[in-house]
Design an enzyme around this catalytic site. Structure first.
Site, PDB file in Angstrom:
ATOM      1  N   TYR A 165     -18.758 -25.160 -24.312  1.00  0.00           N
ATOM      2  CA  TYR A 165     -17.765 -24.045 -24.757  1.00  0.00           C
ATOM      3  C   TYR A 165     -18.310 -23.496 -25.849  1.00  0.00           C
ATOM      4  O   TYR A 165     -18.338 -22.238 -26.107  1.00  0.00           O
ATOM      5  CB  TYR A 165     -16.524 -24.840 -24.590  1.00  0.00           C
ATOM      6  N   LYS A 169     -19.184 -19.417 -26.538  1.00  0.00           N
ATOM      7  CA  LYS A 169     -18.467 -18.700 -27.493  1.00  0.00           C
ATOM      8  C   LYS A 169     -19.036 -18.068 -28.639  1.00  0.00           C
ATOM      9  O   LYS A 169     -18.816 -17.004 -29.306  1.00  0.00           O
ATOM     10  CB  LYS A 169     -17.251 -19.543 -27.823  1.00  0.00           C
TER      11      LYS A 169
END
Length: 305
Positions: A165, A169
Site C-alpha cells: 500500500y 501510494k
C-alpha cells in the site's frame, strides 16, 4: 477562491462508500455532475456489485443533483475508457478526476505474497494511471482539468504491514509531480491528498473514540480546494479530524564530496552536513537536483583554477 462547481463534470472512483461517497456528495452539492464509480468489491478487492454506486447516485438525485453510476474496475483500462466516454456522451466534458479507489491487503513484508503486493499496486497506481490516461486527451482539448491522487501517510512516511500500500501510494505522488509539469500548459492541475479518516478500510485498526474523530467528512474541504478552479498544482495536502497540513519532498543543501578515491570517506565524514535540514528547498522539478550538483561541482573547479 472559487468553490462553485456548477457546469463542471467530475468522476470519483471508489465512490460507493467512505471517502469517495463523501467526495461525490460534496461535489454534487456544489453543482457538479458526478460519475459515481465503484466496483462494489470487498475491502481486499474481491467481488463486485453496482448497488453501492447506485445508492450514492440516488442520494445525489434526491438532493436535486445530477449523477450516474459506473461499475468499472479501475484495473481495466478499456472499462475506464468506456466510463469516461459515458460521461462525455452524457455531459460533453470531464473537468475533475478524483482517484479514490483502493484496496487493502495488509501483512508484514516477510509474510506477504507477491500476488497481494502486485494487486494493491495495480488498483492504486495503475488504476489511477488508467483513469488519468483516459481523461487526459479530453482535458487537454478543453484546456482545463483538475486531477486528484489519493496518497497516504503510509506512503509518505511508512506504516508497518503496508509495504504494498505504501509503495503504491508514494508512487502516486511521483505520478502527480510529472503530470502536473506536463499538464501545466493546458491548465491541468494535479494534486495529492493524504486523508486520515475512519472508513471501511480502517475498521478494526483504531479505537472507537478515535474513529469518531476521524469522520470522512473532515477530509472533504481539502479535496474541494485541490480540485477547484483556483486549485494549486503539485501540492500534497494531508487532512483529518479537522486539521490540514502540507507534505513536501525537500532537497537539502548537501555537500560536495569530490570524485576521487576518498569520496566515500569524505561523504561519511560529512554525512551530518548532507542530512542537515537548514536551507532545504522544494525543487520546481527533478532537474533541480542535477542543477544543484553541477553548479556546486563547477564552483569547486573554478575555485581551484
Amino acid at each position: 477562491m472559487n468553490l462553485d462547481f456548477k457546469g463542471r463534470v467530475a468522476i470519483v472512483t471508489g465512490a460507493g462508500g467512505g471517502l469517495g461517497r463523501q467526495h461525490a456528495l460534496a461535489l454534487a452539492a456544489r453543482g457538479a455532475k458526478v460519475v459515481v464509480n465503484d466496483l462494489g468489491g470487498a475491502r481486499d478487492g474481491s467481488g463486485g456489485s453496482l448497488s453501492a454506486a447506485e445508492s450514492v447516485v440516488a442520494e445525489i438525485r434526491a438532493a436535486g443533483g445530477e449523477a450516474m453510476a459506473n461499475g468499472a474496475s479501475v484495473t481495466d483500462f478499456e472499462a475506464v475508457q468506456a466510463m469516461v466516454q459515458q460521461a462525455m456522451d452524457a455531459w460533453g466534458r470531464v473537468d475533475i478526476l478524483v482517484n479514490n479507489a483502493g484496496i487493502l491487503r495488509d501483512k508484514s513484508f516477510a509474510k506477504m505474497e507477491i500476488a497481494d503486493f502486485r494487486t494493491v499496486v495495480d488498483v492504486h497506481l495503475m488504476g489511477a494511471v488508467h483513469c488519468c490516461k483516459a481523461v487526459w486527451p479530453h482535458m487537454t482539448e478543453q484546456k482545463y482539468g483538475r486531477i486528484l491522487m489519493t496518497t497516504s501517510s503510509s506512503g509518505l512516511y511508512g506504516n508497518f504491514g503496508q509495504s504494498n500500500y505504501g509503495a503504491a501510494k508514494m508512487a502516486l505522488v511521483g505520478l502527480m509531480q510529472t503530470l502536473a509539469l506536463e499538464g501545466a500548459k493546458n491548465n491541468i492541475h494535479v494534486n495529492s491528498l493524504a486523508p486520515t479518516a475512519a472508513t471501511r478500510m480502517t475498521e478494526g485498526l483504531m479505537p472507537p473514540q478515535v474513529l469518531e474523530a476521524l469522520k470522512p467528512e473532515a477530509v472533504v474541504p481539502a479535496m474541494l480546494v485541490l480540485v477547484s478552479e483556483d486549485a494549486p498544482t503539485r501540492t500534497t495536502l494531508c487532512a483529518g479530524a479537522g486539521s490540514v497540513e502540507a507534505a513536501h519532498i525537500t532537497l537539502t543543501q548537501g555537500a560536495w564530496i569530490g570524485l576521487d578515491a576518498q569520496a566515500p570517506e569524505t561523504l561519511a565524514a560529512n554525512l551530518r552536513q548532507v542530512l542537515a535540514r537548514a536551507g532545504d528547498m522544494v525543487p520546481e522539478s527533478g532537474a533541480a537536483q542535477g542543477s544543484q550538483e553541477v553548479t556546486r561541482a563547477l564552483s569547486h573547479l573554478a575555485g581551484k583554477a
